[in-house]
Motif scaffolding. Structure first.
Motif, PDB file in Angstrom:
ATOM      1  N   PHE A  23       0.815  -1.189   0.000  1.00 52.02           N
ATOM      2  CA  PHE A  23       0.000   0.000   0.000  1.00 52.02           C
ATOM      3  C   PHE A  23       0.862   1.259   0.000  1.00 52.02           C
ATOM      4  O   PHE A  23       0.673   2.173  -0.789  1.00 52.02           O
ATOM      5  N   SER A  49      -3.466  -0.870  -9.897  1.00 53.63           N
ATOM      6  CA  SER A  49      -3.788  -1.731  -8.768  1.00 53.63           C
ATOM      7  C   SER A  49      -4.850  -2.756  -9.155  1.00 53.63           C
ATOM      8  O   SER A  49      -5.952  -2.397  -9.562  1.00 53.63           O
ATOM      9  N   ASP A  64      -9.621   7.494 -10.371  1.00 54.91           N
ATOM     10  CA  ASP A  64      -9.959   6.376  -9.491  1.00 54.91           C
ATOM     11  C   ASP A  64      -9.331   6.667  -8.132  1.00 54.91           C
ATOM     12  O   ASP A  64      -8.121   6.605  -7.984  1.00 54.91           O
ATOM     13  N   ARG A 122      -4.020 -12.948  -5.827  1.00 55.98           N
ATOM     14  CA  ARG A 122      -5.377 -12.504  -6.153  1.00 55.98           C
ATOM     15  C   ARG A 122      -5.321 -11.239  -6.997  1.00 55.98           C
ATOM     16  O   ARG A 122      -4.593 -10.308  -6.665  1.00 55.98           O
ATOM     17  N   GLY A 164      -5.511  -4.790  -6.775  1.00 53.47           N
ATOM     18  CA  GLY A 164      -5.600  -5.244  -5.392  1.00 53.47           C
ATOM     19  C   GLY A 164      -6.815  -4.707  -4.657  1.00 53.47           C
ATOM     20  O   GLY A 164      -6.918  -4.820  -3.437  1.00 53.47           O
ATOM     21  N   ILE A 165      -7.749  -4.126  -5.409  1.00 56.01           N
ATOM     22  CA  ILE A 165      -8.861  -3.440  -4.744  1.00 56.01           C
ATOM     23  C   ILE A 165     -10.099  -4.326  -4.691  1.00 56.01           C
ATOM     24  O   ILE A 165     -10.659  -4.671  -5.726  1.00 56.01           O
ATOM     25  N   GLY A 166     -10.513  -4.678  -3.491  1.00 54.12           N
ATOM     26  CA  GLY A 166     -11.659  -5.566  -3.340  1.00 54.12           C
ATOM     27  C   GLY A 166     -12.979  -4.835  -3.288  1.00 54.12           C
ATOM     28  O   GLY A 166     -13.820  -5.114  -2.432  1.00 54.12           O
ATOM     29  N   ARG A 223     -10.028   5.147  -5.238  1.00 53.78           N
ATOM     30  CA  ARG A 223     -10.207   4.102  -4.241  1.00 53.78           C
ATOM     31  C   ARG A 223      -8.885   3.799  -3.555  1.00 53.78           C
ATOM     32  O   ARG A 223      -7.822   4.020  -4.128  1.00 53.78           O
ATOM     33  N   GLU A 224      -8.944   3.293  -2.364  1.00 53.82           N
ATOM     34  CA  GLU A 224      -7.734   2.828  -1.674  1.00 53.82           C
ATOM     35  C   GLU A 224      -7.076   1.773  -2.564  1.00 53.82           C
ATOM     36  O   GLU A 224      -7.766   0.948  -3.164  1.00 53.82           O
ATOM     37  N   ALA A 225      -5.745   1.790  -2.614  1.00 55.66           N
ATOM     38  CA  ALA A 225      -5.054   0.919  -3.571  1.00 55.66           C
ATOM     39  C   ALA A 225      -5.163  -0.566  -3.236  1.00 55.66           C
ATOM     40  O   ALA A 225      -5.060  -1.415  -4.095  1.00 55.66           O
ATOM     41  N   VAL A 226      -5.353  -0.870  -1.972  1.00 58.00           N
ATOM     42  CA  VAL A 226      -5.487  -2.270  -1.573  1.00 58.00           C
ATOM     43  C   VAL A 226      -6.677  -2.411  -0.645  1.00 58.00           C
ATOM     44  O   VAL A 226      -6.769  -1.729   0.366  1.00 58.00           O
ATOM     45  N   VAL A 227      -7.600  -3.260  -1.013  1.00 58.59           N
ATOM     46  CA  VAL A 227      -8.727  -3.571  -0.137  1.00 58.59           C
ATOM     47  C   VAL A 227      -8.879  -5.085  -0.146  1.00 58.59           C
ATOM     48  O   VAL A 227      -8.942  -5.686  -1.217  1.00 58.59           O
ATOM     49  N   LEU A 228      -8.912  -5.674   1.038  1.00 59.10           N
ATOM     50  CA  LEU A 228      -8.951  -7.135   1.062  1.00 59.10           C
ATOM     51  C   LEU A 228     -10.368  -7.681   0.983  1.00 59.10           C
ATOM     52  O   LEU A 228     -11.306  -7.024   1.279  1.00 59.10           O
ATOM     53  N   HIS A 286     -13.454  11.335 -13.436  1.00 57.14           N
ATOM     54  CA  HIS A 286     -12.597  11.642 -12.299  1.00 57.14           C
ATOM     55  C   HIS A 286     -11.757  10.445 -11.921  1.00 57.14           C
ATOM     56  O   HIS A 286     -12.117   9.304 -12.159  1.00 57.14           O
TER      57      HIS A 286
END
Ligand SMILES: Cc1ncc(COP(=O)(O)O)c(C=O)c1O
Lengths: 395, 160
Positions: free
Chosen positions: A26, A37, B153, A366, A39-41, B155-160, B151
């Motif tokens: 991150f 990315s 993106d 993933r 990696g974005i769920g 979003r947070e770069a990593v979301v589990l 606009h």
């Protein structure tokens, strides 16, 4: 007078629960230009406009108060109709449905209602990271089952039978699955029901991705009459309606169980955000077309993603749900961690190592296709280049 | 398959035949074949880019014109419509229900140019009874696309 004196008071089972393990990526990606990315769920789509609009209207009208603890009855009635219409499940809006702060809260309170120190909860892995965490917070022990690629990551009855002890209180099942994209068919559940029907074990079924099913229709284990009374069905709005930031979801189950879960919800959360509840009513009343538009688009990207990863030389099980692919990267000779780290540093593409979802996720990564086709195309080009380079190094 | 192909192209005609083939579960050759057929049958008429000219140093003035005409015996509105849409300045033309007959879109470099076109070419056509010209001041949305709607993106770069 220092925090160190307090530190000893922090509960051991909280300390022992690892944070979700990918902060380092991150921080790296945030400083990178031109990084992509995967990696974005969460959906890349914005919440459909009429849904947002209902939220806005509710604010304009000054609807800024608490709702009843269980959520507005209009919303629970819509949920009841939705569950029947989409999945053939009947729940009484008065006492079998609870509106929660996301599926996340629903998972937490379901586990807390049944598990505590000395108890065991079965958690098949790889799976959503919160399951194990929620179990550990209660002091119960998560007992993991390794889902296998050769079984298309479906849960097999033998595996469950093996994991059950007299301390087992619940099993958490999550299909369509994050991170594998696997689903379970009616026949898969039928076999599972054979081993579960006589056991006094609660099934917590996380069906957040139910709408995002690309082959056939989603099946819930609660469809089996022998299971319904002891199954807690969790669903929500985050994925299907692209509403992650609204923090709203719901849980459906037997009234007696719900009454107990509701107490935790009542004391810990009070109610789900009112604005989100108004928006959710609109989502269920008029959202079908938009859901179809989004799932059609995910499906096209899914096919391109799987095809591209296979052409890049990675073994890739065909995912038929959610918005993830879970390719096997062992042919590169790299571990999941070094694959992801090198891919990010060398090609600026972020994927999540499979072991973030359980130890048995090692050897996999993933990638999400909840991003534009242009991003997917560019990412696939870079991944192919990377895999070829790594395989040549190996020679 | 053709309908689905058209739906895909309608949103994004820059996908490669390979990508479309994967989406449709067929081969690139078949997609190419199908597209050729759709072109030849006149189903697919053009592959156009949607451009926000405001962002380029190129002034384009657009006018929407309500035209009332007298239909001609035996030919209805088609003949007069054809006379109108043949001008290169006319970028769109449709027959309408309601208070007027033809809806005509005209593009030009300046308001004067468009106004003169209406006065000198459109209005004098024999069966044209009247023209009401409305200049476009700002485009918000066209072909399902919002102007300035892009606009980043965020979003947070990593979301589990
Ligand atoms: C499998 C699964 N369940 C539940 C959740 C939580 O969703 P919500 O936003 O409804 O809390 C997620 C989110 O990533 C998920 O992947």
């Amino acid at each position: 007078m220092s925090i160190s004196r307090i530190r000893g008071l922090i509960k051991k089972n909280i300390l022992d629960t690892p944070p979700s393990g990918i902060r380092k990526y991150f921080d790296l990606i945030n400083e990178m230009k031109g990084a992509i990315s995967l990696g974005i769920g969460e959906p890349d789509f914005e919440t459909p406009w009429t849904i947002r609009e209902e939220g806005i209207y509710s604010l304009e009208k000054g609807r800024t108060h608490y709702s009843s603890n269980a959520g507005f009855i209009e919303l629970r009635e819509e949920i009841s109709r939705y569950m029947e219409r989409k999945f053939g499940l009947k729940y009484d809006p008065r006492d079998e449905i609870l509106v929660t702060v996301g599926g996340s809260e629903a998972i937490d309170i379901a586990v807390r209602t049944f598990a505590g120190p000395g108890d065991e909860v079965i958690v098949p892995e790889p799976s959503f990271v919160a399951y194990k965490g929620c179990v550990m917070f209660t002091g119960a022990k998560p007992v993991t089952i390794e889902l296998k690629a050769e079984n298309r990551f479906r849960l097999k009855p033998e595996q469950v039978l093996e994991a059950i002890t007299e301390r087992t209180r619940a099993i958490i099942i999550g299909y369509p699955n994050n991170p594998t994209g696997a689903t379970m068919d009616y026949e898969d559940y039928a076999a599972l029901v054979e081993v579960l029907k006589d056991k006094d074990i609660v099934v917590i079924s996380d069906e957040l991705y139910a709408e995002l099913t690309y082959h056939g229709k989603h099946v819930s284990i609660a469809r089996f009459p022998e299971m319904k009374y002891k199954t807690i069905v969790i669903n929500g709005f985050s994925k299907a309606f692209a509403m992650t930031g609204w923090r709203i979801g719901f849980v459906c189950c037997n009234a007696e169980i719900l009454e107990q879960m509701k107490k935790i919800h009542q004391y810990a959360l009070m109610c789900s955000p009112t604005t989100a509840q108004y928006a959710a009513i609109e989502a269920l009343r008029n959202g079908d077309d938009e859901v179809r538009r989004m799932t059609d688009e995910y499906n096209r990207r899914r096919l391109v993603m799987v095809d591209g990863l296979r052409k890049a030389g990675l073994d890739c099980f065909e995912p038929v749900g959610a918005f993830y692919v879970f390719p096997d990267i062992t042919s590169t000779g790299l571990s999941s961690d070094s694959f992801c780290e090198r891919l990010l540093m060398e090609e600026k593409v972020l994927m999540v190592p499979g072991n973030a979802f359980g130890a048995c996720g090692e050897g996999f990564v993933r990638a999400t296709y909840a991003t534009s086709i242009e991003n997917i195309r560019e990412a696939l080009t870079r991944i192919a280049r990377f895999v070829e380079r790594v395989k040549n190094e190996k020679k | 398959m053709k309908k689905e192909l058209l739906n895909i192209l309608k949103r994004n005609c820059r996908l490669t035949c390979d990508e479309i083939a994967v989406m449709l579960g067929t081969t690139a050759e078949e997609v190419e074949e199908a597209m050729k057929e759709l072109d030849e049958k006149g189903v697919i008429l053009a592959y156009n880019a949607l451009i926000d000219w405001e962002k380029v140093d190129e002034e384009i003035v657009t006018a929407y014109i309500e035209v009332k005409v007298t239909p001609q015996r035996g030919q209805g509105y088609d003949k007069v419509a054809e006379r109108i849409y043949k001008y290169p300045q006319v970028t769109a033309c449709c027959l309408m229900s309601g208070g007027f007959d033809l809806f005509v879109v005209v593009e030009g470099k300046t308001m004067k140019e468009v106004a003169l076109f209406v006065a000198e070419k459109l209005a004098p056509i024999e069966s044209v009874l009247s023209c009401a010209t409305h200049f476009v001041l700002k485009k918000y949305k066209e072909n399902n696309v919002v102007f300035n709607g892009y606009h980043k993106d965020d979003r947070e770069a990593v979301v589990l």
